[in-house]
Design a protein around this motif. Sequence first.
Motif, PDB file in Angstrom:
ATOM      1  N   PHE A  27       0.813  -1.212   0.000  1.00  0.00           N
ATOM      2  CA  PHE A  27       0.000   0.000   0.000  1.00  0.00           C
ATOM      3  C   PHE A  27       0.848   1.264   0.000  1.00  0.00           C
ATOM      4  N   ASN A  28       2.125   1.154   0.382  1.00  0.00           N
ATOM      5  CA  ASN A  28       3.027   2.283   0.250  1.00  0.00           C
ATOM      6  C   ASN A  28       3.632   2.366  -1.147  1.00  0.00           C
ATOM      7  N   ASP A  29       3.898   1.183  -1.742  1.00  0.00           N
ATOM      8  CA  ASP A  29       4.478   1.134  -3.094  1.00  0.00           C
ATOM      9  C   ASP A  29       4.219  -0.255  -3.672  1.00  0.00           C
ATOM     10  N   PRO A  30       3.210  -0.428  -4.537  1.00  0.00           N
ATOM     11  CA  PRO A  30       2.876  -1.754  -5.069  1.00  0.00           C
ATOM     12  C   PRO A  30       4.042  -2.453  -5.742  1.00  0.00           C
ATOM     13  N   ASN A  31       4.981  -1.675  -6.318  1.00  0.00           N
ATOM     14  CA  ASN A  31       6.111  -2.283  -7.018  1.00  0.00           C
ATOM     15  C   ASN A  31       7.196  -2.793  -6.071  1.00  0.00           C
ATOM     16  N   SER A  32       7.028  -2.546  -4.754  1.00  0.00           N
ATOM     17  CA  SER A  32       8.047  -2.960  -3.796  1.00  0.00           C
ATOM     18  C   SER A  32       7.894  -4.413  -3.364  1.00  0.00           C
ATOM     19  N   VAL A  33       6.799  -5.084  -3.779  1.00  0.00           N
ATOM     20  CA  VAL A  33       6.593  -6.484  -3.400  1.00  0.00           C
ATOM     21  C   VAL A  33       6.727  -7.368  -4.636  1.00  0.00           C
ATOM     22  N   ARG A  34       6.923  -8.649  -4.421  1.00  0.00           N
ATOM     23  CA  ARG A  34       7.084  -9.585  -5.527  1.00  0.00           C
ATOM     24  C   ARG A  34       5.811  -9.653  -6.373  1.00  0.00           C
ATOM     25  N   PRO A  35       5.939  -9.888  -7.678  1.00  0.00           N
ATOM     26  CA  PRO A  35       4.760  -9.953  -8.546  1.00  0.00           C
ATOM     27  C   PRO A  35       3.718 -10.959  -8.061  1.00  0.00           C
ATOM     28  N   SER A  36       4.149 -12.111  -7.544  1.00  0.00           N
ATOM     29  CA  SER A  36       3.188 -13.100  -7.080  1.00  0.00           C
ATOM     30  C   SER A  36       2.398 -12.584  -5.882  1.00  0.00           C
ATOM     31  N   SER A  37       3.079 -11.865  -4.964  1.00  0.00           N
ATOM     32  CA  SER A  37       2.382 -11.287  -3.810  1.00  0.00           C
ATOM     33  C   SER A  37       1.448 -10.171  -4.257  1.00  0.00           C
ATOM     34  N   ARG A  38       1.907  -9.364  -5.213  1.00  0.00           N
ATOM     35  CA  ARG A  38       1.067  -8.271  -5.699  1.00  0.00           C
ATOM     36  C   ARG A  38      -0.192  -8.818  -6.347  1.00  0.00           C
ATOM     37  N   ASN A  58      -1.869   8.847   4.006  1.00  0.00           N
ATOM     38  CA  ASN A  58      -1.412  10.121   3.476  1.00  0.00           C
ATOM     39  C   ASN A  58      -0.697  10.937   4.550  1.00  0.00           C
ATOM     40  N   GLN A  59      -1.257  10.863   5.775  1.00  0.00           N
ATOM     41  CA  GLN A  59      -0.614  11.555   6.885  1.00  0.00           C
ATOM     42  C   GLN A  59       0.803  11.035   7.086  1.00  0.00           C
ATOM     43  N   ASN A  60       0.966   9.719   7.019  1.00  0.00           N
ATOM     44  CA  ASN A  60       2.286   9.130   7.227  1.00  0.00           C
ATOM     45  C   ASN A  60       3.259   9.543   6.137  1.00  0.00           C
ATOM     46  N   ARG A  61       2.762   9.717   4.906  1.00  0.00           N
ATOM     47  CA  ARG A  61       3.662  10.109   3.819  1.00  0.00           C
ATOM     48  C   ARG A  61       4.166  11.536   4.008  1.00  0.00           C
ATOM     49  N   ARG A  62       3.384  12.360   4.744  1.00  0.00           N
ATOM     50  CA  ARG A  62       3.872  13.701   5.043  1.00  0.00           C
ATOM     51  C   ARG A  62       4.931  13.651   6.140  1.00  0.00           C
ATOM     52  N   LEU A  63       4.970  12.525   6.849  1.00  0.00           N
ATOM     53  CA  LEU A  63       6.016  12.327   7.837  1.00  0.00           C
ATOM     54  C   LEU A  63       7.165  11.579   7.167  1.00  0.00           C
ATOM     55  N   THR A  64       7.983  10.946   7.954  1.00  0.00           N
ATOM     56  CA  THR A  64       9.067  10.147   7.399  1.00  0.00           C
ATOM     57  C   THR A  64       8.669   8.680   7.436  1.00  0.00           C
ATOM     58  N   GLY A  94       8.851  -2.211   5.500  1.00  0.00           N
ATOM     59  CA  GLY A  94       9.204  -1.137   4.583  1.00  0.00           C
ATOM     60  C   GLY A  94       9.539   0.179   5.265  1.00  0.00           C
ATOM     61  N   TYR A  95       9.757   0.144   6.576  1.00  0.00           N
ATOM     62  CA  TYR A  95      10.126   1.354   7.316  1.00  0.00           C
ATOM     63  C   TYR A  95      11.604   1.308   7.691  1.00  0.00           C
ATOM     64  N   ARG A  96      12.106   2.449   8.212  1.00  0.00           N
ATOM     65  CA  ARG A  96      13.510   2.545   8.614  1.00  0.00           C
ATOM     66  C   ARG A  96      13.589   2.672  10.132  1.00  0.00           C
ATOM     67  N   PRO A  97      14.203   1.721  10.818  1.00  0.00           N
ATOM     68  CA  PRO A  97      14.344   1.845  12.270  1.00  0.00           C
ATOM     69  C   PRO A  97      15.455   2.825  12.633  1.00  0.00           C
ATOM     70  N   ALA A  98      15.222   3.598  13.685  1.00  0.00           N
ATOM     71  CA  ALA A  98      16.246   4.484  14.249  1.00  0.00           C
ATOM     72  C   ALA A  98      16.360   4.134  15.722  1.00  0.00           C
ATOM     73  N   LEU A  99      17.492   3.531  16.116  1.00  0.00           N
ATOM     74  CA  LEU A  99      17.661   2.966  17.451  1.00  0.00           C
ATOM     75  C   LEU A  99      18.475   3.902  18.344  1.00  0.00           C
TER      76      LEU A  99
END
Length: 343
Positions: A27-38, A58-64, A94-99
Amino acid sequence: MNPTKVRNMDEFARLSGVSRPTLSKYFNDPNSVRPSSRARIEQALEQYDFRPNLYAMNQNRRLTKTVGIVVPYLADPFFAEIARNIEQRIIEAGYRPALYSAHGRPDLEVDILDGLRSLKPAGVLLAPLGRASVKSEIESFCRDVPTVLFDSNIEGMGAAFIGSDNASFVNQTVDYLVRSGSPPCFFEMKNPANPNANKRRLAYLRRMEELGFQPHVISVDGTGWAFEEIGRKGGLDVLERKALPTNTVLCSNDRLAIGFLSACCESSVRVGIGPDCDLRVASHDDHPFSRFTCPPLTTAAHDYEAVSERAVRTLFELIESGGKLDERLEVLYPARLILRGSA
Protein backbone atom coordinates in the motif's frame (compact mmCIF):
# COMPACT_ATOMS: atom_id res chain seq x y z
CA MET A 1 -17.27 -9.01 -4.56
CA ASN A 2 -17.81 -10.63 -1.19
CA PRO A 3 -20.19 -8.22 0.63
CA THR A 4 -18.50 -8.80 4.01
CA LYS A 5 -16.87 -5.58 5.19
CA VAL A 6 -13.22 -6.07 6.15
CA ARG A 7 -12.52 -3.86 9.14
CA ASN A 8 -8.74 -3.50 9.22
CA MET A 9 -5.41 -4.56 7.77
CA ASP A 10 -5.01 -7.55 10.10
CA GLU A 11 -8.33 -9.01 8.98
CA PHE A 12 -7.46 -8.41 5.32
CA ALA A 13 -4.06 -10.10 5.87
CA ARG A 14 -5.81 -13.20 7.22
CA LEU A 15 -8.30 -13.34 4.36
CA SER A 16 -5.75 -12.68 1.61
CA GLY A 17 -3.08 -15.01 3.01
CA VAL A 18 -0.46 -12.25 2.72
CA SER A 19 1.62 -11.13 5.70
CA ARG A 20 0.89 -7.84 7.41
CA PRO A 21 4.33 -6.31 6.62
CA THR A 22 3.97 -7.25 2.93
CA LEU A 23 0.57 -5.54 2.79
CA SER A 24 2.04 -2.38 4.33
CA LYS A 25 4.79 -2.37 1.71
CA TYR A 26 2.23 -2.89 -1.08
CA PHE A 27 0.00 0.00 0.00
CA ASN A 28 3.03 2.28 0.25
CA ASP A 29 4.48 1.13 -3.09
CA PRO A 30 2.88 -1.75 -5.07
CA ASN A 31 6.11 -2.28 -7.02
CA SER A 32 8.05 -2.96 -3.80
CA VAL A 33 6.59 -6.48 -3.40
CA ARG A 34 7.08 -9.59 -5.53
CA PRO A 35 4.76 -9.95 -8.55
CA SER A 36 3.19 -13.10 -7.08
CA SER A 37 2.38 -11.29 -3.81
CA ARG A 38 1.07 -8.27 -5.70
CA ALA A 39 -1.23 -10.48 -7.77
CA ARG A 40 -2.59 -12.19 -4.65
CA ILE A 41 -3.24 -8.84 -2.94
CA GLU A 42 -4.97 -7.37 -5.97
CA GLN A 43 -7.10 -10.47 -6.36
CA ALA A 44 -8.15 -10.18 -2.72
CA LEU A 45 -8.94 -6.48 -3.16
CA GLU A 46 -11.34 -7.42 -5.96
CA GLN A 47 -12.92 -10.15 -3.84
CA TYR A 48 -13.35 -8.33 -0.51
CA ASP A 49 -14.73 -4.96 0.48
CA PHE A 50 -11.56 -3.42 1.88
CA ARG A 51 -9.73 -0.17 1.39
CA PRO A 52 -6.88 1.01 3.61
CA ASN A 53 -7.23 4.11 5.75
CA LEU A 54 -6.11 6.64 3.14
CA TYR A 55 -6.14 9.51 5.61
CA ALA A 56 -3.70 7.78 7.90
CA MET A 57 -1.51 6.64 5.02
CA ASN A 58 -1.41 10.12 3.48
CA GLN A 59 -0.61 11.56 6.89
CA ASN A 60 2.29 9.13 7.23
CA ARG A 61 3.66 10.11 3.82
CA ARG A 62 3.87 13.70 5.04
CA LEU A 63 6.02 12.33 7.84
CA THR A 64 9.07 10.15 7.40
CA LYS A 65 9.33 6.39 6.98
CA THR A 66 11.27 6.31 10.24
CA VAL A 67 10.21 4.34 13.32
CA GLY A 68 12.08 5.27 16.49
CA ILE A 69 13.19 2.61 19.00
CA VAL A 70 14.31 3.90 22.40
CA VAL A 71 15.74 1.59 25.08
CA PRO A 72 17.25 2.36 28.52
CA TYR A 73 20.62 0.67 27.97
CA LEU A 74 21.56 -0.97 24.70
CA ALA A 75 24.64 -2.66 26.19
CA ASP A 76 22.26 -4.84 28.21
CA PRO A 77 21.88 -8.01 26.11
CA PHE A 78 18.15 -8.18 26.86
CA PHE A 79 17.54 -4.83 25.19
CA ALA A 80 19.96 -5.68 22.37
CA GLU A 81 18.03 -8.88 21.65
CA ILE A 82 14.55 -7.38 21.73
CA ALA A 83 15.72 -4.34 19.70
CA ARG A 84 17.11 -6.74 17.09
CA ASN A 85 13.73 -8.47 16.83
CA ILE A 86 11.89 -5.16 16.57
CA GLU A 87 14.28 -3.75 13.96
CA GLN A 88 13.81 -6.77 11.69
CA ARG A 89 10.03 -6.42 11.76
CA ILE A 90 10.16 -2.70 11.03
CA ILE A 91 12.46 -3.28 8.04
CA GLU A 92 10.18 -6.05 6.72
CA ALA A 93 7.30 -3.57 6.81
CA GLY A 94 9.20 -1.14 4.58
CA TYR A 95 10.13 1.35 7.32
CA ARG A 96 13.51 2.55 8.61
CA PRO A 97 14.34 1.85 12.27
CA ALA A 98 16.25 4.48 14.25
CA LEU A 99 17.66 2.97 17.45
CA TYR A 100 18.61 5.02 20.52
CA SER A 101 19.94 4.20 23.99
CA ALA A 102 19.35 6.46 27.01
CA HIS A 103 22.33 4.87 28.84
CA GLY A 104 20.29 4.91 32.04
CA ARG A 105 20.15 8.75 32.08
CA PRO A 106 16.81 10.61 32.38
CA ASP A 107 18.27 13.76 30.79
CA LEU A 108 19.48 11.80 27.77
CA GLU A 109 16.10 10.08 27.46
CA VAL A 110 14.48 13.54 27.25
CA ASP A 111 17.05 14.70 24.66
CA ILE A 112 16.39 11.60 22.53
CA LEU A 113 12.63 12.22 22.55
CA ASP A 114 13.13 15.89 21.63
CA GLY A 115 15.36 14.84 18.74
CA LEU A 116 12.82 12.28 17.55
CA ARG A 117 10.10 14.95 17.50
CA SER A 118 12.12 16.97 15.01
CA LEU A 119 12.53 13.88 12.77
CA LYS A 120 8.73 13.52 12.55
CA PRO A 121 8.77 9.72 12.81
CA ALA A 122 5.79 7.66 11.75
CA GLY A 123 5.81 6.25 15.30
CA VAL A 124 8.01 5.28 18.23
CA LEU A 125 8.52 2.14 20.32
CA LEU A 126 9.70 3.28 23.74
CA ALA A 127 11.10 1.25 26.64
CA PRO A 128 11.27 4.03 29.25
CA LEU A 129 13.60 4.16 32.22
CA GLY A 130 10.51 3.95 34.42
CA ARG A 131 10.67 5.61 37.84
CA ALA A 132 13.72 7.62 36.74
CA SER A 133 11.95 8.98 33.64
CA VAL A 134 10.77 12.59 33.56
CA LYS A 135 7.11 11.63 33.35
CA SER A 136 5.87 15.03 32.16
CA GLU A 137 8.23 14.79 29.17
CA ILE A 138 7.11 11.24 28.36
CA GLU A 139 3.46 12.28 28.58
CA SER A 140 4.01 15.27 26.30
CA PHE A 141 5.89 13.19 23.74
CA CYS A 142 3.19 10.49 23.66
CA ARG A 143 0.58 13.17 22.93
CA ASP A 144 2.61 14.44 19.96
CA VAL A 145 3.91 11.17 18.43
CA PRO A 146 2.20 7.76 18.01
CA THR A 147 3.95 5.79 20.77
CA VAL A 148 3.80 2.22 22.07
CA LEU A 149 5.61 1.43 25.33
CA PHE A 150 7.33 -1.92 25.84
CA ASP A 151 9.22 -3.69 28.67
CA SER A 152 8.59 -0.94 31.28
CA ASN A 153 5.11 0.46 31.78
CA ILE A 154 4.20 3.98 32.87
CA GLU A 155 0.51 3.97 33.68
CA GLY A 156 -1.66 5.95 31.30
CA MET A 157 1.12 6.95 28.90
CA GLY A 158 1.40 5.91 25.29
CA ALA A 159 -1.40 4.30 23.33
CA ALA A 160 -0.37 0.81 24.48
CA PHE A 161 2.02 -1.18 26.63
CA ILE A 162 3.40 -4.55 25.48
CA GLY A 163 5.58 -6.48 27.91
CA SER A 164 6.28 -9.53 30.03
CA ASP A 165 4.27 -10.65 33.05
CA ASN A 166 6.76 -10.35 35.93
CA ALA A 167 4.50 -12.29 38.30
CA SER A 168 4.59 -15.20 35.85
CA PHE A 169 8.40 -15.20 35.95
CA VAL A 170 8.57 -15.34 39.73
CA ASN A 171 5.67 -17.72 40.31
CA GLN A 172 7.21 -20.31 38.00
CA THR A 173 10.70 -20.14 39.52
CA VAL A 174 9.51 -20.10 43.13
CA ASP A 175 7.09 -22.99 42.57
CA TYR A 176 9.77 -25.10 40.92
CA LEU A 177 12.42 -24.37 43.56
CA VAL A 178 10.03 -25.17 46.41
CA ARG A 179 8.98 -28.44 44.75
CA SER A 180 12.56 -29.54 44.12
CA GLY A 181 14.34 -28.41 47.30
CA SER A 182 14.48 -25.74 49.96
CA PRO A 183 12.49 -22.49 49.54
CA PRO A 184 14.57 -19.70 47.93
CA CYS A 185 15.79 -16.40 49.25
CA PHE A 186 15.59 -13.45 46.82
CA PHE A 187 18.84 -11.72 45.77
CA GLU A 188 18.44 -8.17 44.42
CA MET A 189 19.92 -4.66 44.22
CA LYS A 190 18.85 -2.13 46.86
CA ASN A 191 18.27 0.52 44.20
CA PRO A 192 17.42 -1.34 40.98
CA ALA A 193 17.84 0.50 37.70
CA ASN A 194 14.94 -1.32 36.03
CA PRO A 195 11.42 -0.97 37.53
CA ASN A 196 10.62 -4.59 36.71
CA ALA A 197 12.90 -5.57 39.62
CA ASN A 198 10.46 -4.09 42.13
CA LYS A 199 7.58 -6.03 40.58
CA ARG A 200 9.58 -9.23 40.87
CA ARG A 201 10.38 -8.63 44.54
CA LEU A 202 6.71 -8.02 45.33
CA ALA A 203 5.74 -11.14 43.37
CA TYR A 204 8.32 -13.17 45.33
CA LEU A 205 6.97 -11.95 48.68
CA ARG A 206 3.39 -12.67 47.66
CA ARG A 207 4.11 -16.14 46.28
CA MET A 208 6.18 -17.26 49.28
CA GLU A 209 3.40 -16.16 51.63
CA GLU A 210 0.78 -17.95 49.50
CA LEU A 211 2.82 -21.15 49.77
CA GLY A 212 3.24 -20.75 53.52
CA PHE A 213 6.99 -20.05 53.55
CA GLN A 214 8.95 -17.24 55.20
CA PRO A 215 10.34 -14.92 52.50
CA HIS A 216 13.93 -13.67 52.77
CA VAL A 217 15.08 -10.72 50.64
CA ILE A 218 18.82 -10.01 50.36
CA SER A 219 19.39 -6.50 48.96
CA VAL A 220 22.97 -5.68 47.99
CA ASP A 221 24.56 -2.28 47.42
CA GLY A 222 24.96 -0.93 43.92
CA THR A 223 23.44 1.51 41.44
CA GLY A 224 23.43 1.77 37.67
CA TRP A 225 23.55 -0.95 35.03
CA ALA A 226 26.76 -2.85 35.93
CA PHE A 227 24.64 -5.73 37.24
CA GLU A 228 27.28 -8.44 36.91
CA GLU A 229 29.80 -6.57 39.06
CA ILE A 230 27.10 -5.62 41.58
CA GLY A 231 26.06 -9.29 41.79
CA ARG A 232 29.66 -10.41 42.19
CA LYS A 233 30.52 -7.93 44.95
CA GLY A 234 27.24 -8.50 46.75
CA GLY A 235 27.64 -12.25 46.41
CA LEU A 236 31.18 -12.21 47.81
CA ASP A 237 29.94 -10.22 50.80
CA VAL A 238 27.00 -12.48 51.70
CA LEU A 239 29.07 -15.63 51.17
CA GLU A 240 31.90 -14.34 53.36
CA ARG A 241 29.44 -13.36 56.10
CA LYS A 242 27.53 -16.66 55.67
CA ALA A 243 24.39 -14.51 55.41
CA LEU A 244 22.32 -16.80 53.20
CA PRO A 245 19.30 -18.11 55.14
CA THR A 246 18.81 -21.02 52.72
CA ASN A 247 20.84 -23.03 50.23
CA THR A 248 18.63 -21.85 47.34
CA VAL A 249 19.11 -18.38 45.81
CA LEU A 250 16.67 -16.79 43.35
CA CYS A 251 18.21 -13.74 41.65
CA SER A 252 16.14 -10.82 40.41
CA ASN A 253 17.69 -11.07 36.93
CA ASP A 254 20.21 -13.16 35.04
CA ARG A 255 22.90 -10.48 34.94
CA LEU A 256 22.93 -10.32 38.75
CA ALA A 257 22.96 -14.13 38.78
CA ILE A 258 26.01 -14.24 36.49
CA GLY A 259 27.85 -12.01 38.97
CA PHE A 260 26.67 -14.16 41.89
CA LEU A 261 27.92 -17.32 40.16
CA SER A 262 31.30 -15.63 39.73
CA ALA A 263 31.36 -14.91 43.47
CA CYS A 264 30.54 -18.56 44.18
CA CYS A 265 33.45 -19.67 42.00
CA GLU A 266 35.86 -17.29 43.73
CA SER A 267 34.62 -18.51 47.13
CA SER A 268 34.90 -22.21 46.18
CA VAL A 269 31.14 -22.64 46.64
CA ARG A 270 29.84 -25.36 44.35
CA VAL A 271 26.55 -24.54 42.57
CA GLY A 272 24.24 -27.18 41.12
CA ILE A 273 21.86 -30.02 41.91
CA GLY A 274 24.29 -32.85 42.70
CA PRO A 275 24.87 -34.27 46.22
CA ASP A 276 28.25 -32.53 46.34
CA CYS A 277 26.79 -29.07 45.62
CA ASP A 278 26.45 -26.31 48.21
CA LEU A 279 23.88 -24.01 46.58
CA ARG A 280 21.18 -23.94 43.97
CA VAL A 281 20.86 -20.70 41.95
CA ALA A 282 18.05 -19.65 39.62
CA SER A 283 17.02 -16.39 38.00
CA HIS A 284 14.88 -14.54 35.45
CA ASP A 285 15.15 -13.30 31.82
CA ASP A 286 17.05 -16.01 29.87
CA HIS A 287 19.93 -13.64 29.18
CA PRO A 288 21.68 -14.73 25.94
CA PHE A 289 24.72 -15.83 27.98
CA SER A 290 22.80 -17.70 30.70
CA ARG A 291 23.14 -21.05 28.93
CA PHE A 292 26.93 -20.64 28.87
CA THR A 293 27.54 -19.99 32.59
CA CYS A 294 29.10 -22.68 34.75
CA PRO A 295 26.85 -24.38 35.57
CA PRO A 296 24.24 -23.27 33.00
CA LEU A 297 21.63 -21.06 34.66
CA THR A 298 18.06 -22.16 35.39
CA THR A 299 15.87 -19.20 34.48
CA ALA A 300 12.45 -17.97 33.39
CA ALA A 301 12.58 -16.72 29.81
CA HIS A 302 11.01 -13.75 28.07
CA ASP A 303 9.03 -14.46 24.93
CA TYR A 304 11.16 -12.11 22.83
CA GLU A 305 9.38 -13.01 19.60
CA ALA A 306 5.86 -12.46 20.94
CA VAL A 307 6.63 -9.15 22.65
CA SER A 308 8.45 -7.67 19.66
CA GLU A 309 5.89 -8.90 17.12
CA ARG A 310 2.94 -7.54 19.09
CA ALA A 311 4.66 -4.23 19.86
CA VAL A 312 5.40 -3.58 16.18
CA ARG A 313 1.96 -4.73 15.05
CA THR A 314 0.27 -2.48 17.61
CA LEU A 315 2.36 0.50 16.53
CA PHE A 316 1.35 0.04 12.89
CA GLU A 317 -2.30 -0.26 13.93
CA LEU A 318 -1.85 3.00 15.81
CA ILE A 319 -0.26 4.70 12.80
CA GLU A 320 -3.02 3.50 10.46
CA SER A 321 -5.73 4.73 12.82
CA GLY A 322 -4.37 8.28 12.69
CA GLY A 323 -2.47 8.11 15.98
CA LYS A 324 -5.22 6.96 18.35
CA LEU A 325 -6.69 3.68 19.56
CA ASP A 326 -10.18 3.33 21.02
CA GLU A 327 -8.65 2.69 24.44
CA ARG A 328 -5.20 2.16 25.93
CA LEU A 329 -4.07 -1.42 25.36
CA GLU A 330 -1.99 -3.48 27.80
CA VAL A 331 -0.70 -6.93 26.82
CA LEU A 332 1.49 -9.10 29.08
CA TYR A 333 3.16 -12.33 27.95
CA PRO A 334 3.96 -15.11 30.44
CA ALA A 335 7.45 -16.46 31.03
CA ARG A 336 8.72 -19.93 30.14
CA LEU A 337 10.73 -21.85 32.75
CA ILE A 338 14.02 -23.25 31.44
CA LEU A 339 15.70 -25.87 33.65
CA ARG A 340 19.49 -26.07 33.55
CA GLY A 341 22.28 -27.29 35.79
CA SER A 342 22.35 -24.48 38.38
CA ALA A 343 19.07 -25.57 40.02
